[in-house]
Every structure is written in C-alpha cells, then in structure tokens.
Design an enzyme around this catalytic site. Structure first.
Site, PDB file in Angstrom:
ATOM      1  N   LYS A   1       0.691  -1.223   0.053  1.00 10.72           N
ATOM      2  CA  LYS A   1       0.002   0.155   0.036  1.00 10.72           C
ATOM      3  C   LYS A   1       0.692   1.257   0.178  1.00 10.72           C
ATOM      4  O   LYS A   1       2.004   1.360   0.411  1.00 10.72           O
ATOM      5  CB  LYS A   1      -0.974   0.125   1.295  1.00 10.72           C
ATOM      6  CG  LYS A   1      -1.811  -1.099   1.254  1.00 10.72           C
ATOM      7  CD  LYS A   1      -2.464  -0.763   2.811  1.00 10.72           C
ATOM      8  CE  LYS A   1      -3.728  -2.018   2.919  1.00 10.72           C
ATOM      9  NZ  LYS A   1      -4.928  -1.813   2.211  1.00 10.72           N
TER      10      LYS A   1
ATOM     11  N   ARG B   1     -10.700 -11.526   1.178  1.00 11.06           N
ATOM     12  CA  ARG B   1     -11.586 -12.531   0.532  1.00 11.06           C
ATOM     13  C   ARG B   1     -10.931 -13.683   0.658  1.00 11.06           C
ATOM     14  O   ARG B   1     -11.546 -14.741   0.866  1.00 11.06           O
ATOM     15  CB  ARG B   1     -11.980 -11.947  -0.706  1.00 11.06           C
ATOM     16  CG  ARG B   1     -10.769 -11.754  -1.608  1.00 11.06           C
ATOM     17  CD  ARG B   1     -11.036 -10.953  -2.701  1.00 11.06           C
ATOM     18  NE  ARG B   1     -11.140  -9.616  -2.342  1.00 11.06           N
ATOM     19  CZ  ARG B   1     -11.323  -8.658  -3.434  1.00 11.06           C
ATOM     20  NH1 ARG B   1     -11.670  -9.052  -4.742  1.00 11.06           N
ATOM     21  NH2 ARG B   1     -11.251  -7.405  -3.058  1.00 11.06           N
TER      22      ARG B   1
END
Length: 472
Positions: free
Chosen positions: A249, A323
C-alpha cells in the site's frame, strides 16, 4: 464502563440533566422552561445547553434535546450529555414517567458509547456515574440490561480495533477471545495454529510472511435451554495489520491498517453479548486471523491458492487478502457447522465508501428476509447500511484460465468481492455480507461515535440476534 443506574428522586448535590419538555414545577423547572424558550435549537437531538446556577443547588443544570423523542434522538442526547460532564461528575437525568423502554435504551447506549475511552489511553477512564430518575419498572430494567450488553460489545470491539498492531498480532487476539469467553458460561473456544491450518490455504498464504503466524479461532455460544436453536454463523475478517503484502500500500493507505480486523472485533463482541443476554439462538463465530506482511515468504501476485473447500483461486493482488482468509472460514463453516444463516463482516474494500460515504456499510445478500432483518436491526441500532446488487453478468469477472476463479479482478471491486465470497457459501441460501471498511473508523467525535474505532456492526448484530428471539 462507568455506572448507570436508577434513582428514586433528585439529589441537589449532583448535576441535574433535564430533557426539553420534561415536567418540573420547581424553580429549576421554571428556569429550564425559560431557557428552552429562548434557545431555538434546544430541542434538537444531541443539543446540550448549560444552565449555571452559582451559589444555588444544584449548581449546574444541563438542558438536553432529544429531537422527536425516538430511540435515535435519545441516543444522541445521551452521547451529548456524557461529553458535557467532567470525568468525575455525578449527574442525574430527570426523565418523564411515560418514557418508552426503547427511548431509555437509546439514552443509556448514548451515554455509554459517547463516554467510551480506549482502555490504554493516557487519560484514565471516567470515574463519575449517571442516575436515571424515573419510576423503575421491569421493562426499564430490561432495556438498561440490553443497553449495557450492547455497549459492552461495542467497547470491546473498539478496544480491540484501537490496539496498536505492535501488540495486536494473531496470537494476542486469540488470547483475548479465550479470556473473554472464559468469563461466560456456555461458551467454548477452539484455536487452530501451525500444522492444524494445513487446509486453510488462504490464511496460510496471507499470514506466511509475518513473524507472527496466523490463527483460526472458533468461538461458540449455545443456549443451555435451547441447544437445537437456530444456528447463525458469524464470520469476521481478522487482518491484524495489512501492509498490502508484495502489492504494498502507499503510505496514506497503510497507516490506519490496524483497523483491518474490525469485522472480527465486531462479531466477537456480538457473540459475547448473545451469551450475556442469554439469547436462545446458537451462534458460532469464526475469526481467521493473520498479519499481511512484506517478506521473503510473502505470497506473490499470480500465485494459485487452494482453499479449505478444495477449490483454487488465482490472486494477482496481495492487497486483496481479506477475501482469501474469509473463503477458508466459509468453507470451514459450510463443511463442518451446518449453519442456518451466515453473516460476514469485513473491512473488505474501500470502494464502497465512494458510493456510500463514511457512515454507511454496503449490504449484500440474496435472501430478502435476512437483508430486511439486518436493515431493521441496523436502523434500530444507529448503524446504517445500504443494500447493493449482485449482478449475474458480473460473475464472469471471476473467471480464471488457471484456477477455479480469480480472486482480485480490477472491476467493480466491492460487488465482485461479494460475488467471490458467494462462491464459498455452499448450499447455504440465507447469507449476507457487510462491507464495513469506511464506517469502522471515525476521524472525530460524531454523535455516539468517538474518534477512532467505532466497533461498527456489533450493535447491529446484537439487535439481529435478539430479533430472531422475537426481542427488540
């Protein structure tokens, strides 16, 4: 948590809190009525006007607005009242005798939630207390007990999420679960680690680069009087810090990633509240816990991951890690737990904030009844959500040439992430996913939210689980 209790009458040694419109035929009531008449916004929910009374008792009166007098208005009033009090101030709230139990619950929740302070903060917790001056009844006592359980769940979720990741690794989080469950009869905890996670391909991949290995926690509440009750499985994303992995990130996107286990914190808090309230519903909560770190052992873009249910995913973005761990938990749930309903809470994507803003979560479900129950619970709890579609033609975005599915396509990320999770629901038709990344954190005090972690979802789930019992 500071004390809130009932009192039979007013004590002029304490600060008085008088809601706009509350009856009062003494000199304080006359002054309050005059102040309310001269203050246009005095009735507005969350508005507090201070009436100093030097050399008299009580020396200070707070005029509080509750809006239309519904539960939300009283919750806003409670949060504003507690912020107007000093830490050690002793206060009494004069309430009308016809106040509804829901309104009293809202007031108590607002007082507790607005008065939250992180347990490790330099400033010590409040030492004052609040007395509710109203004719006590079983309905009021029950409403106060419900508010206490909900606030306790939310305080815990906020504490866990606010904890710095230098302390909060998967093992630490699992220890917190064990300690909290041990306080409550009827709860059990199972913690899996090391070789026990062999089938949890997503969890092992995501947590593989961290010096703090992953954990998988199963915590259950089974009501002694109803062991065969409806079985709800709650699943919470538990990434204790998210660097993004190799798909690292940017700085602005990483500094707040201690909140990436907000879903796990909320479902844990709600499960503990179900035990505290002795709700006659079975709750099993699954917490896949991992730290998504950067290192030589990190999983790579393009890797194929085999999940608990044996199916495979192609991952081209290690920052779409949530996920992957949730997929293992869902596979575990459908194979081993035989749930009637599955509800997933996850700080899954930032994309839904573009459409829904910072105070609203995205709700995905194919079960209209379940979606309606969650929406009603969220509305009552003061936690907004908005149902988004699951278009059939978007499923093709999950197609992969080298695996059963693609986990991180670049298209419509929030919707496709929900479609990806649906692939692991097995035969369970009653399922819902709440993408609550944006409302999991508040940049400033805002009503019943305090700056920092909000504990979003704990309140909604407590209401939802109580609703299955026919409660409020």
């Amino acid at each position: 948590m500071f004390a809130i209790r009932f009192a039979g009458g007013l004590d002029d040694a304490r600060t008085w809190v008088v809601p706009v419109g509350a009856p009062g035929d003494d000199d304080v009531g006359a002054e309050v009525s005059a102040l309310a008449a001269a203050t246009p916004d005095a009735r507005k929910a969350g508005e507090v006007t201070v009436l100093p009374r030097p050399l008299r008792r009580p020396a200070r009166v707070l005029l509080a607005g509750a809006g239309d007098g519904d539960e939300a208005g009283w919750r806003a009033a409670g949060a504003a009242i507690v912020r107007a009090l000093t830490d050690d101030e002793q206060a009494q709230v004069r309430l009308p005798d016809d106040l509804s139990p829901d309104a009293l619950r809202g007031l108590a929740e607002g007082l507790w939630l607005g008065g939250y302070r992180y347990r490790e903060a330099p400033k010590p917790p409040r030492s004052g207390d609040v007395e509710l001056v109203v004719r006590e009844s079983p309905a009021y006592a029950e409403a106060l007990a419900q508010a206490r359980a909900t606030a306790t769940a939310t305080w815990l979720a906020r504490d866990l999420t606010n904890t710095p990741s230098s302390l909060k690794n998967p093992a630490w989080f699992a220890d917190q679960v064990v300690a909290e469950a041990a306080k409550r009869p009827g709860m059990t905890v199972k913690v899996l680690a090391g070789e026990e996670l062999e089938r949890f391909g997503g969890l092992v991949a995501v947590g593989g680069a961290s010096v703090s290995p992953p954990r998988f926690v199963e915590v259950s509440w089974t009501p002694p009087a109803a062991p065969d009750a409806r079985h709800v499985v709650l699943v919470g994303k538990g990434i204790t810090f998210d660097t993004g992995g190799i798909s690292i990130k940017p700085r602005d996107g990483m500094w707040l990633m201690k909140k990436d286990m907000g879903g796990a914190a909320a479902v844990l808090g709600a499960t503990l509240a179900a035990a505290d309230l002795e709700l006659p519903v079975r709750v099993t909560t699954l917490l896949p816990l991992a730290e998504n770190a950067v290192g030589a052992a990190a999983f790579r873009p393009g890797d194929i991951i085999r999940h608990y249910d044996g199916t495979t995913s192609e991952s081209t973005n290690s920052d779409a890690e949530g996920r992957l761990v949730l997929a293992d938990a869902l596979g575990y749930a459908t194979e081993r737990l035989n749930p009637d309903t599955i509800v997933v809470l996850a700080t899954l994507t930032g994309a839904n904030a573009v459409a829904l803003g910072k105070r609203t979560a995205a709700l995905y479900s194919e079960d209209d009844a379940l979606a309606g129950q969650l929406e009603a619970a969220g509305s009552a709890a003061g936690e907004r959500m908005w149902r988004l579609p699951l278009p059939a033609d978007y499923v093709e975005y999950l197609s992969s040439e080298i695996a059963d599915r693609h986990s991180s396509p670049t298209h419509v990320s929030s919707v496709v992430a929900a479609l990806f999770l649906r692939e692991f629901m097995g035969d369970v038709k009653s399922w819902a996913h709440l993408d609550m990344s944006a409302p999991a954190w508040a940049q400033a005090h805002d009503g019943d939210l305090t700056k920092g972690a909000t504990g979003w979802g704990a309140r909604t789930l407590v209401r939802y689980l109580a609703l299955l019992d026919g409660g409020q």
